[in-house]
Every structure is written in structure tokens, then in C-alpha cells.
Scaffold this active site. Structure first.
Site, PDB file in Angstrom:
ATOM      1  N   MET A  29      -5.430  13.624  15.449  1.00 49.97           N
ATOM      2  CA  MET A  29      -5.438  13.788  16.902  1.00 49.97           C
ATOM      3  C   MET A  29      -5.903  15.207  17.261  1.00 49.97           C
ATOM      4  SD  MET A  29      -2.406  11.482  18.426  1.00 49.97           S
ATOM      5  CE  MET A  29      -1.073  12.616  18.211  1.00 49.97           C
ATOM      6  N   HIS A  36      -3.838  19.111   8.128  1.00 51.19           N
ATOM      7  CA  HIS A  36      -5.003  18.219   8.262  1.00 51.19           C
ATOM      8  C   HIS A  36      -6.047  18.570   7.198  1.00 51.19           C
ATOM      9  CE1 HIS A  36      -3.586  18.390  12.624  1.00 51.19           C
ATOM     10  NE2 HIS A  36      -3.567  17.094  12.386  1.00 51.19           N
ATOM     11  N   GLN A  60      -0.181   5.414  21.836  1.00 55.40           N
ATOM     12  CA  GLN A  60       0.976   5.705  20.995  1.00 55.40           C
ATOM     13  C   GLN A  60       1.958   6.688  21.635  1.00 55.40           C
ATOM     14  OE1 GLN A  60      -1.603   7.264  17.770  1.00 55.40           O
ATOM     15  NE2 GLN A  60      -0.072   8.885  17.550  1.00 55.40           N
ATOM     16  N   LYS A 148       4.103  13.823   6.078  1.00 54.20           N
ATOM     17  CA  LYS A 148       4.938  14.409   7.149  1.00 54.20           C
ATOM     18  C   LYS A 148       5.357  13.282   8.103  1.00 54.20           C
ATOM     19  CE  LYS A 148       5.094  17.327  11.025  1.00 54.20           C
ATOM     20  NZ  LYS A 148       4.583  16.401  12.046  1.00 54.20           N
ATOM     21  N   ASP A 149       4.414  12.411   8.407  1.00 54.32           N
ATOM     22  CA  ASP A 149       4.697  11.240   9.242  1.00 54.32           C
ATOM     23  C   ASP A 149       4.970  10.077   8.294  1.00 54.32           C
ATOM     24  OD1 ASP A 149       3.833  12.297  12.065  1.00 54.32           O
ATOM     25  OD2 ASP A 149       2.336  12.980  10.653  1.00 54.32           O
ATOM     26  N   GLN A 152       5.089   6.422   9.476  1.00 59.53           N
ATOM     27  CA  GLN A 152       3.729   6.018   9.861  1.00 59.53           C
ATOM     28  C   GLN A 152       2.914   5.651   8.623  1.00 59.53           C
ATOM     29  OE1 GLN A 152       1.156   8.219  12.817  1.00 59.53           O
ATOM     30  NE2 GLN A 152       0.326   9.123  10.974  1.00 59.53           N
ATOM     31  N   SER A 184       2.456  21.405  12.284  1.00 50.39           N
ATOM     32  CA  SER A 184       2.271  20.320  13.242  1.00 50.39           C
ATOM     33  C   SER A 184       1.527  20.889  14.444  1.00 50.39           C
ATOM     34  CB  SER A 184       3.639  19.791  13.688  1.00 50.39           C
ATOM     35  OG  SER A 184       3.508  19.052  14.883  1.00 50.39           O
ATOM     36  N   SER A 185       0.658  20.075  15.029  1.00 51.42           N
ATOM     37  CA  SER A 185      -0.047  20.532  16.239  1.00 51.42           C
ATOM     38  C   SER A 185       0.972  20.880  17.313  1.00 51.42           C
ATOM     39  CB  SER A 185      -0.989  19.451  16.750  1.00 51.42           C
ATOM     40  OG  SER A 185      -1.800  18.993  15.691  1.00 51.42           O
ATOM     41  N   ARG A 186       2.103  20.164  17.312  1.00 52.96           N
ATOM     42  CA  ARG A 186       3.126  20.387  18.340  1.00 52.96           C
ATOM     43  C   ARG A 186       3.890  21.701  18.139  1.00 52.96           C
ATOM     44  NH1 ARG A 186       3.694  14.400  18.230  1.00 52.96           N
ATOM     45  NH2 ARG A 186       3.166  13.682  20.325  1.00 52.96           N
TER      46      ARG A 186
HETATM   47  P1  AMP Z   1      -2.018  14.099  13.713  1.00 52.14           P
HETATM   48  O1  AMP Z   1      -3.210  14.888  14.128  1.00 52.14           O
HETATM   49  O2  AMP Z   1      -0.719  14.783  13.997  1.00 52.14           O
HETATM   50  O3  AMP Z   1      -2.067  12.668  14.141  1.00 52.14           O
HETATM   51  O4  AMP Z   1      -2.073  14.045  12.121  1.00 52.14           O
HETATM   52  C1  AMP Z   1      -3.182  13.523  11.448  1.00 52.14           C
HETATM   53  C2  AMP Z   1      -2.833  13.356  10.000  1.00 52.14           C
HETATM   54  O5  AMP Z   1      -2.473  14.629   9.453  1.00 52.14           O
HETATM   55  C3  AMP Z   1      -1.637  12.440   9.797  1.00 52.14           C
HETATM   56  O6  AMP Z   1      -1.871  11.629   8.652  1.00 52.14           O
HETATM   57  C4  AMP Z   1      -0.508  13.408   9.565  1.00 52.14           C
HETATM   58  O7  AMP Z   1       0.553  12.881   8.796  1.00 52.14           O
HETATM   59  C5  AMP Z   1      -1.221  14.515   8.808  1.00 52.14           C
HETATM   60  N1  AMP Z   1      -0.461  15.759   8.907  1.00 52.14           N
HETATM   61  C6  AMP Z   1      -0.002  16.352  10.043  1.00 52.14           C
HETATM   62  N2  AMP Z   1       0.718  17.458   9.733  1.00 52.14           N
HETATM   63  C7  AMP Z   1       0.729  17.553   8.385  1.00 52.14           C
HETATM   64  C8  AMP Z   1       1.319  18.461   7.450  1.00 52.14           C
HETATM   65  N3  AMP Z   1       2.051  19.498   7.840  1.00 52.14           N
HETATM   66  N4  AMP Z   1       1.114  18.250   6.138  1.00 52.14           N
HETATM   67  C9  AMP Z   1       0.392  17.181   5.710  1.00 52.14           C
HETATM   68  N5  AMP Z   1      -0.199  16.289   6.535  1.00 52.14           N
HETATM   69  C10 AMP Z   1      -0.025  16.464   7.850  1.00 52.14           C
END
Ligand code: AMP
Length: 284
Positions: A29, A36, A60, A148-149, A152, A184-186
Site C-alpha cells: 500500500m 517492504h 479493506q 508482520k501481518d 493476512q 510499518s507505514s502507520r
Molecule cells: P502494506 O504496505 O502495509 O500493505 O504491506 C505490504 C507488505 O509488506 C505486506 O506483505 C506486509 O506484511 C509487508 N510488511 C509490512 N511491514 C513489514 C515489516 N516490518 N517487515 C516485513 N514485512 C512487512
């Protein structure tokens, strides 16, 4: 790096590429960080072509969630992906992914009504639907997700098996900052000092697993109390869930072993929802 917006064009390009190359796919995202990029790096190592998508999937997000404020930085993200050697960046818009005729949704199994599935009704329906669509557009041999997720990752892996999709779903370890907070982006919603404080999450997780390892405690209730004690001592933390489950299908466990996983979600400082987890066989 070629940037493509149209799902039809993306699918046509990937169809051609697939005839002579292996495609590795990393759906995101955006607002990218090292977590990422660790997925991209693995995809680069294992495939001839690497595709990344950036799509903030409205389906989502719940009504009171952060869809409209979700952090964005397309230029910065593109530069990072270009540098990482990504071949194709897929940047669709919501109205091309969910056209006005779109009517079919992936219903997650009722067993997923736990953890984030319980706290965020409709979330995984949106996730699974968009991931199925993205996989059908990009046609990868392997797709990479962060553990991390964790829930999911399991649901996507199970969906691909249930629907006989010809793709390998790969889960990769959590990348953390120097203080132990999972990237995390958040995290950008938190100030530097709040991020320091939120690293309490990993301390709580580690205390549980070290009690399992060093004191040989295997009763989930007793183990969870170690983590709860740490989290409840911090008034900034509101626990959403803290649970031990089996890491294969997230079933309940009566006695913990190396196949257990501890998962947590909290709200930090009443505003930011953070999730994290630790596998019992993970190196501490
Ligand atoms: P998102 O942009 O948050 O939807 O994440 C995209 C992908 O990156 C998803 O498969 C997440 O699980 C993975 N991801 C996000 N944060 C991390 C992290 N700290 N370590 C490993 N993978 C991550």
C-alpha cells in the site's frame, strides 16, 4: 522501471513476460520502508522479473479507519523501487480495480473471525478480494508477504490453495527498527518518542517466549500473563488482543510448543493501532 496504471495493460504485459520469465510479485500500500524492501530483495533473488504494486485498497478499511489519511509518497517510493531494481511498478486507481460492474467478493472462512478478523470486520474480505485480483493481473510464480501481518499471510496462503491458484505464497520475517518496533507505514502517525515507547510491544512478546524457553512454561494463560503485565504497566497501551495460537492455521492451543505463535494488537496513545507477533521458535 516501467510504471503501469491500467490493470488491462498490466495483465497484457505480464502475460507476455510470463512466457519467458519468472515473475515475483510484492503487493503493497506504499509509503515504503525496509520491511517492504526486504520482500523486494527476496523477490529479486528468486525471480527474473520483479513487480511491485502500490494500491491503498479502500475495500479493506473500515468506516472509522484511516483510509483517507493513509500516508503516501509515490515519488519517494518510486525512487526506492527503482534503486532496488524493480522492473514494473503497478499503480492502479480504485475505479479501475473496482469498476462499476464489480460485484464478486472473496468471503474469508468463518475461522478467520479471530484476532484482526474480529476487530476489523470486513477487513480480510477486502484484502483477499484485492489480492486475488492483483494475482490474476500480475500472474506471478511467487508472491511475497511479510509475516508482520501474520493472519493476512495465512489467509492469503489458504485462499490460493482453496482456489488452486498457480502461485507460491512466501512469508518473510518481520523487519524492526533499532529499538525493536516492527516497521510499518502507520508508524509515521507516531512521534519519535511515541515510537520509542511503542517498542514495548516487542519487549512484551519476548518476555513470553523467554518464559517458555528458559522457565519451560507451556500453559498459554500463564505465558500470556507475562506479556499482559508488561503492556498493562504502560498507560499509553490499550490491548486489543494478545493471544497464543498454532502457527499453521491459527487454531487455539492448550499447550504451547515450538509451533506456537504469540500475536498482539494494541492501540497506542489512543490513536495508532499496531500489530506484532513472535513465533516460539524464533531467535530472540
Ligand atoms: P502494506 O504496505 O502495509 O500493505 O504491506 C505490504 C507488505 O509488506 C505486506 O506483505 C506486509 O506484511 C509487508 N510488511 C509490512 N511491514 C513489514 C515489516 N516490518 N517487515 C516485513 N514485512 C512487512
Amino acid at each position: 522501471m516501467k510504471v503501469i496504471n491500467s490493470p488491462n495493460e498490466m495483465q497484457a504485459v505480464c502475460k507476455k513476460l510470463k512466457k519467458r520469465s519468472t515473475i515475483g510479485f510484492v503487493p503493497t500500500m506504499g509509503f515504503l520502508h525496509e520491511g517492504h524492501l526486504s520482500l523486494v530483495k527476496k523477490a529479486k533473488e528468486e525471480n527474473e522479473i520483479v513487480v511491485v504494486s502500490i494500491f491503498v485498497n479502500p475495500a479493506q478499511f473500515g468506516k472509522n479507519e484511516d483510509f483517507s489519511t493513509y500516508p503516501k509518497n509515490i515519488e519517494g517510493d518510486s525512487a526506492l523501487l527503482e534503486k532496488a531494481g524493480v522492473d514494473l511498478l503497478f499503480l492502479p486507481t480504485a475505479d479501475t480495480i473496482y469498476t462499476k460492474d464489480h460485484g464478486t467478493w472473496v468471503e474469508p472462512p468463518s475461522s478467520s473471525n479471530i484476532l484482526c478478523g474480529k476487530s476489523r470486520p470486513g477487513h480480510f474480505r477486502g484484502v483477499l478480494t484485492v489480492v486475488l485480483k492483483l494475482l490474476n493481473i500480475v500472474l506471478p510464480s511467487k508472491a511475497y508477504f511479510g509475516k508482520k501481518d501474520y493472519q493476512q499471510f495465512i489467509l492469503i496462503r489458504n485462499m490460493c490453495a482453496d482456489f488452486n491458484l498457480d502461485v507460491e505464497i512466501i512469508g518473510l520475517p518481520i523487519i524492526r527498527n533499532g529499538e525493536g518496533l516492527a516497521l510499518s507505514s502507520r508508524n509515521s502517525y507516531l512521534s519519535a518518542s511515541q515510537q520509542k515507547g511503542a517498542a514495548i510491544l516487542q519487549r512484551a512478546l519476548k518476555s513470553v517466549v523467554s518464559a517458555y524457553r528458559t522457565e519451560k512454561v507451556t500453559d498459554p494463560k500463564v505465558l500470556l500473563s507475562y506479556g499482559k503485565d508488561i503492556l498493562s504497566a504502560d498507560s499509553s497501551v490499550e490491548i486489543d488482543y494478545l493471544e497464543i495460537r498454532h502457527k499453521d492455521f491459527l487454531q487455539n492451543v492448550e499447550i504451547c510448543n515450538n509451533e506456537s505463535i504469540l500475536l498482539v494488537a494494541i492501540k497506542y496513545d489512543k490513536k495508532v493501532r499496531l500489530i506484532d507477533n513472535i513465533e516460539f521458535d524464533e531467535v530472540l
